[in-house]
Design a protein around this motif. Sequence first.
Motif, mmCIF file in Angstrom:
data_model
loop_
_atom_site.group_PDB
_atom_site.id
_atom_site.type_symbol
_atom_site.label_atom_id
_atom_site.label_comp_id
_atom_site.label_asym_id
_atom_site.label_seq_id
_atom_site.Cartn_x
_atom_site.Cartn_y
_atom_site.Cartn_z
ATOM 1 N N ASP A 104 36.915 30.176 49.641
ATOM 2 C CA ASP A 104 37.650 29.207 48.830
ATOM 3 C C ASP A 104 37.659 29.615 47.363
ATOM 4 O OD1 ASP A 104 38.083 27.503 51.061
ATOM 5 O OD2 ASP A 104 36.071 26.694 50.824
ATOM 6 N N MET A 105 36.505 30.090 46.878
ATOM 7 C CA MET A 105 36.414 30.526 45.475
ATOM 8 C C MET A 105 37.410 31.642 45.191
ATOM 9 S SD MET A 105 32.312 30.867 44.959
ATOM 10 C CE MET A 105 31.172 29.740 45.770
ATOM 11 N N ILE A 106 37.432 32.625 46.102
ATOM 12 C CA ILE A 106 38.300 33.779 45.889
ATOM 13 C C ILE A 106 39.765 33.403 46.050
ATOM 14 C CG2 ILE A 106 38.878 36.082 46.717
ATOM 15 C CD1 ILE A 106 35.949 36.334 47.628
ATOM 16 N N ALA A 107 40.083 32.670 47.113
ATOM 17 C CA ALA A 107 41.479 32.296 47.357
ATOM 18 C C ALA A 107 42.015 31.388 46.263
ATOM 19 C CB ALA A 107 41.600 31.613 48.721
ATOM 20 N N GLY A 108 41.201 30.438 45.799
ATOM 21 C CA GLY A 108 41.652 29.538 44.746
ATOM 22 C C GLY A 108 41.934 30.268 43.449
ATOM 23 N N GLN A 109 41.043 31.218 43.088
ATOM 24 C CA GLN A 109 41.255 31.962 41.848
ATOM 25 C C GLN A 109 42.412 32.944 41.991
ATOM 26 O OE1 GLN A 109 37.620 33.406 40.187
ATOM 27 N NE2 GLN A 109 38.589 34.153 38.318
ATOM 28 N N LEU A 110 42.574 33.537 43.168
ATOM 29 C CA LEU A 110 43.736 34.403 43.383
ATOM 30 C C LEU A 110 45.035 33.603 43.313
ATOM 31 C CD1 LEU A 110 42.574 36.807 46.247
ATOM 32 C CD2 LEU A 110 42.946 37.369 43.840
ATOM 33 N N GLY A 111 45.001 32.357 43.779
ATOM 34 C CA GLY A 111 46.175 31.503 43.653
ATOM 35 C C GLY A 111 46.525 31.244 42.197
ATOM 36 N N TYR A 112 45.506 31.010 41.390
ATOM 37 C CA TYR A 112 45.725 30.817 39.951
ATOM 38 C C TYR A 112 46.308 32.081 39.318
ATOM 39 C CZ TYR A 112 44.177 31.373 35.106
ATOM 40 O OH TYR A 112 44.120 31.680 33.769
ATOM 41 N N ILE A 113 45.761 33.242 39.701
ATOM 42 C CA ILE A 113 46.274 34.506 39.171
ATOM 43 C C ILE A 113 47.722 34.717 39.607
ATOM 44 C CG2 ILE A 113 46.030 37.022 39.318
ATOM 45 C CD1 ILE A 113 43.002 36.593 39.449
ATOM 46 N N SER A 114 48.042 34.332 40.830
ATOM 47 C CA SER A 114 49.424 34.454 41.308
ATOM 48 C C SER A 114 50.383 33.649 40.448
ATOM 49 C CB SER A 114 49.513 33.989 42.765
ATOM 50 O OG SER A 114 48.721 34.789 43.601
#
Length: 258
Positions: A104-114
């Motif tokens: 969740d930590m990684i996916a959420g931050q990657l979503g923000y970067i996207s």
Amino acid sequence: MTGRSTLAVFEYHLSGYRRVWRGTVFSSFVMPVLFFLGMGLMVGEYVDRGGALDLPYAQFIGAGLLAFTGVQVAMIESGFPVLGNFKWHKIYYGMAAAPPRVSDMIAGQLGYISLRVLVTATAFLLVMIPFGAVASAGAVFAPLIAVLVGLAVAAPMFAYSATIDSPNLMAIMFRFAQLPMMLFSGVFFPIEQLPGGLQPLAYALPLYHGVELCRAVVLGAAYAGSAWPIAAHLGYLLLWVVAGFALATVRFRTRLAR
């Protein structure tokens, strides 16, 4: 990975960005635009006189810089912020004590970067239009390609940032990974002009595939295309995303367990 926890992580990073967005405008948007205006228009005038390319240099470099913008934003956001959240701010340790899991930590931050990449690439595309650097309606897909190539770089960068402890090692990554990627991925000139021994290096870099995809949609029939089919470019970038996410998950868990 749960949708609600991932969304909570995404909202956390987005709320933090609202306080600091002004400080990122130059590196994320102004600098690439200046590069485009200086190289594409001014230097491009001399390149076009020599007839080195089959299309205006502004069109050639514009699509390449759009893809590189995605890489630049992604590397910035997945570098020092990730290291800092482990080493100094301990944000991830707090998240680990709450419902969000590592994925969740990684996916959420990657979503923000996207989202960061999408907004920046869209703004860059709008700047290109008045200067005749867009030749196809398919250009509307270019920001999405920038997001994909950004994720292809950000995911493995997460793993690297979670592994190191020294800011100097982060600076080395920007000097010896980002800069060569920009120079050898066909952003400024066709990779066919590289010495034969360096061309396989370009094929291995994710940015090359993002550059080729961006040129294909931004220029349409005006661009002859590369030897790789579009599906192969997309598949290669997705492989980087998946492998990088898996490696980042392992490295996050290892560091959180210290």
